[in-house]
Design a protein around this motif. Structure first.
Motif, PDB file in Angstrom:
ATOM      1  N   CYS A 289       0.838  -1.211   0.000  1.00  0.00           N
ATOM      2  CA  CYS A 289       0.000   0.000   0.000  1.00  0.00           C
ATOM      3  C   CYS A 289       0.868   1.255   0.000  1.00  0.00           C
ATOM      4  O   CYS A 289       1.680   1.448   0.888  1.00  0.00           O
TER       5      CYS A 289
ATOM      6  N   ASP B  97      -9.766   3.900   5.779  1.00  0.00           N
ATOM      7  CA  ASP B  97     -10.389   4.287   4.504  1.00  0.00           C
ATOM      8  C   ASP B  97     -10.300   5.792   4.244  1.00  0.00           C
ATOM      9  O   ASP B  97     -10.702   6.262   3.194  1.00  0.00           O
TER      10      ASP B  97
ATOM     11  N   CYS C 297      -7.326   5.892   1.576  1.00  0.00           N
ATOM     12  CA  CYS C 297      -7.316   4.965   0.434  1.00  0.00           C
ATOM     13  C   CYS C 297      -7.570   5.729  -0.864  1.00  0.00           C
ATOM     14  O   CYS C 297      -8.539   6.466  -0.986  1.00  0.00           O
TER      15      CYS C 297
END
Lengths: 311, 446
Positions: free
Chosen positions: A126, A143, A146
């Motif tokens: 990531c 989130d 993201c």
């Protein structure tokens, strides 16, 4: 531009680039696990496919109502793309699949969810650090950062992260979070474990679970395959499985090996600072070699295009 | 355009109209020296524009639809296949085809191959636009494109390969903007700015090589996160990034050949004699480089099969597909290119270059889509995703063409003698006699 100035500039540039780009963690060696790490032992010989864990997860994580009721056995016959059994989705963080095994009287049920790896591929892949491995062992997801590149989905060897493709403005990755916020943080087992009527799921310290699992195998060698799936796979996972039939017959990937996914990438990550360090000198050297003749002939003071191109 | 030129029209290629002190205005430059009516007229007469118009007529609403209703509405991107055609084509194919910028920059500025300088700017532009549109494809594919700056400013996943890709592509984009800006500054008549870019050329070129090596390789390294998912024949943990880097050399060089071929067929009016006369020779030179890269690429592909002892896979269906990729994508272009080089037939070389581009594109699609999830099932892209790719690619062509029409990429910007002295003075080294200044024009980029 004088050569000295150019060399100084390129050195400074490459030094800056080296510092800024390589200061990351290049992954650790094989992890022994987290001392306080919790886990779940899934004993598939005990599972009867009641799917109450799916229902509990749905309720705990406030997921949308399922297409098929949680007591509808038709879910086990569902398949997509000819032969793919159900998998985790944005609306179901865990699913139970049924496998009819030749020579076995009873079908075997396999629960899937995020295995909460010790060294998760999603985390290492990531580029905005959205994943965290907590000290309790959960792999949780932020989130808020993201970007939606979905590299973690490519990287996850267990095909777990799902993505809310249907959302136009806030699509994010969705997966089992070990009920971290609502339960694990407070020392409670996840909802699916708590509800399991068969005690097929055992929650506890990961190190204790490994002992329990081997104890069960030793006590009942006829009942279990002598393998604790997840103990060593890819550096170990927090969720581990015991089975009565060979794991590959239950669509477990038994080719993954012990090295965490990041090990495959280390070769390249190691080459990065090398390229940053070697290329400037190498290519400046090439440049000096390739243009030396022209200096000797006294054409130009520098590397620019020579006379014959001028009209 | 041909018709209007046959009637005596001459597109702008100098700061001012012939024999006058007046400078072209920006509007005149943008219209190439035509009246708006003339410009619009020639645009409407071009049937290729009708095709583009049709594509945008379907594609632009579709793009709006994608952003209003999310990726799920226009793609088959699934939980198993998170990367579809938008990335498979837009990122993984466009980026190697855009390696041309750093390759020609290196050849001309580092290795001193000034015989290639007529095509250098085209290669730099090809690189810049290819990368820029790879980012556009990426923006169309990202779940939350407005968060693209996050890895730069908000959250840092420093150990991730994609973090390197993000940083290298963005820094390399700025390097390429700087490289291409020289032509832009000439066109704007800002000689000082152009001169400054000229000064830092070698520095820019060296950073371009570093950044290109790393992120062309990084795109390959992305697949090393998925050892079980990518078919073993396409997967090589240690070699993946070198495979991608090496094949991008052939792809980038051949892409310049392909683009220059299209330009020669469709845009010869915009090229000056220097470009057209040298094109065949430069094509053959580029093809020689591409041949070297292809041979190396083939060798390391086989090396990877041997290293991981994957010979047994060659006898399977996937093995046949792999062998097809090697035969069609590497060996066939290699044979055509070698034949063309040996006979000095630029036409044949161009055919080989076209085959190379297709071959490398096939390799990237294999890695990203076809041989990916080989144990699961095959993904067929949604028609809307194909249409989005076509639309963005059409936009790429439009921007590409618009820049080629205007900036001195295919022709040299003629500066009047009056502006010459200051530009020349700077560059006269001690002990070298001043060149006669009776030349009518000179290339400011020289």
């Amino acid at each position: 531009m004088s050569r000295r100035k150019f060399l100084a500039a390129s050195m400074a540039g490459s030094a800056a680039a080296t510092l800024s780009l390589t200061s990351g963690a290049f992954g650790a060696a094989l992890l022994e696990g987290y001392p306080d790490g919790m886990g779940v032992l899934v004993d598939m010989t005990r599972c009867i496919g009641c799917r109450s864990c799916e229902a509990a997860c749905n309720k705990e994580q406030r997921l949308p109502a399922p297409d098929m009721a949680f007591d509808d056995p038709a879910a086990f016959d569902y398949s997509y793309h000819a032969g793919q059994k159900r998998r985790t989705t944005e609306a179901a963080y865990t699913v139970v699949n049924r496998y009819e095994i030749k020579g076995e009287e009873q079908p075997v049920y396999r629960k899937i969810q995020c295995n909460h790896c010790n060294e998760p591929a999603c985390l290492t892949s990531c580029f905005v650090n959205a994943y965290t491995k907590t000290k309790e062992g959960a792999v949780v997801f932020n989130d808020k950062v993201c970007v939606g590149c979905r590299t973690c989905m490519v990287a996850c060897p267990f095909n777990i992260p799902a993505y809310s493709y249907s959302s136009a403005f806030n699509p994010v990755v969705k997966k089992c979070v070990f009920c971290y916020e609502t339960r694990l943080k407070n020392g409670l087992p996840p909802a699916c474990v708590e509800i399991c009527p068969q005690e097929a799921l055992t929650f506890g310290n990961r190190r204790d679970l490994i002992k329990i699992a081997h104890q069960r195998i030793n006590d009942n060698p006829g009942r279990y395959v002598d393998h604790l799936y997840g103990e060593k796979e890819l550096g170990g996972t927090s969720w581990m499985y015991l089975s009565s039939v060979p794991f590959e017959q239950l669509a477990f990937d038994t080719t993954l090996g012990r090295e965490p996914i990041i090990s495959n990438v280390k070769g390249f990550l190691g080459a990065v600072p090398m390229v940053l360090a070697i290329w400037p000198a190498l290519f400046t050297g090439f440049h000096l070699l390739a243009t030396k003749k022209k200096h000797a002939e006294g054409h130009q003071d520098d590397h620019h295009i020579q006379e014959d191109d001028k009209r | 355009m041909k018709a209007i030129i046959s009637r005596g029209f001459k597109p702008i290629d100098s700061p001012s109209p012939d024999n006058s002190a007046r400078r072209w205005t920006l509007k005149e430059k943008l219209l190439l020296g035509m009246t708006p009516r003339q410009y619009f007229g020639q645009a409407v007469c071009n049937p290729f524009n009708w095709v583009l118009g049709l594509i945008f007529l379907i594609g632009v609403p579709l793009l709006i639809y994608r952003f209003a209703f999310g990726l799920g509405a226009v793609t088959h991107s699934s939980y198993d296949y998170p990367w579809g055609l938008l990335l498979g084509f837009g990122l993984f194919v466009m980026v190697p085809l855009s390696a041309s910028g750093f390759l020609l920059g290196t050849a001309v500025n580092i290795f001193g191959r000034h015989d290639l300088h007529h095509i250098e700017r085209l290669a730099l532009l090809n690189g810049l636009l290819g990368y820029f549109f790879a980012v556009v494809f990426l923006l169309a594919d990202l779940g939350q494109p407005w968060r693209l700056p996050y890895p730069m400013f908000v959250a840092f996943g420093t150990g991730a390969v994609l973090f390197l890709v993000a940083w290298h592509v963005s820094t390399y984009l700025s390097v390429q903007v700087a490289e291409v800006s020289e032509g832009f500054f000439e066109w704007m008549n800002w000689p000082q700015a152009a001169k400054f870019v000229k000064k830092i050329t070698v520095g820019l070129t060296v950073s371009a090589i570093i950044l290109s090596t790393l992120h062309q390789g990084a795109l390959g390294a992305l697949f090393t996160y998925a050892p079980g998912k990518l078919h073993p024949l396409w997967y090589a943990a240690e070699f993946q990034w070198i495979h991608f880097f090496c094949s991008s050399i052939a792809a980038g060089l051949c892409m310049v050949i392909v683009v220059s071929t299209i330009i020669k067929k469709t845009m010869a009016w915009r090229c000056d004699a220097g470009f057209l006369d040298n094109l065949d020779a430069q094509t053959i030179t580029l093809a020689k480089g591409a041949c070297m890269a292809l041979i190396t690429y083939f060798a390391i592909k086989m090396l990877a099969v041997a290293h991981d002892n994957e010979w047994a896979y060659l006898a399977t269906g996937w093995g046949l597909w792999f062998l097809f990729e090697l035969a069609f994508g590497i060996l066939l272009p290699l044979v055509i290119l070698s034949y063309g080089i040996r006979r000095e037939r630029a036409g044949i070389v161009r055919l080989g270059a076209f085959a190379t581009v297709l071959g490398i594109a096939l390799n990237r699609l294999n890695c990203a889509l076809i041989a990916f999830n080989w144990r699961l099932y095959q993904e067929v892209p949604h028609w809307a995703e194909v249409m989005l790719c076509v639309t963005i690619f059409a936009l790429y062509i439009v921007v590409y063409r618009a820049i080629l029409y205007r900036l001195p990429i295919l022709y040299s910007w003629k500066a009047k003698e009056a502006h010459a002295p200051e530009a020349v003075k700077e560059r006269i080294p001690f002990g070298v006699s001043v060149r006669p200044s009776h030349h009518q024009v000179f290339r400011t980029r020289d």
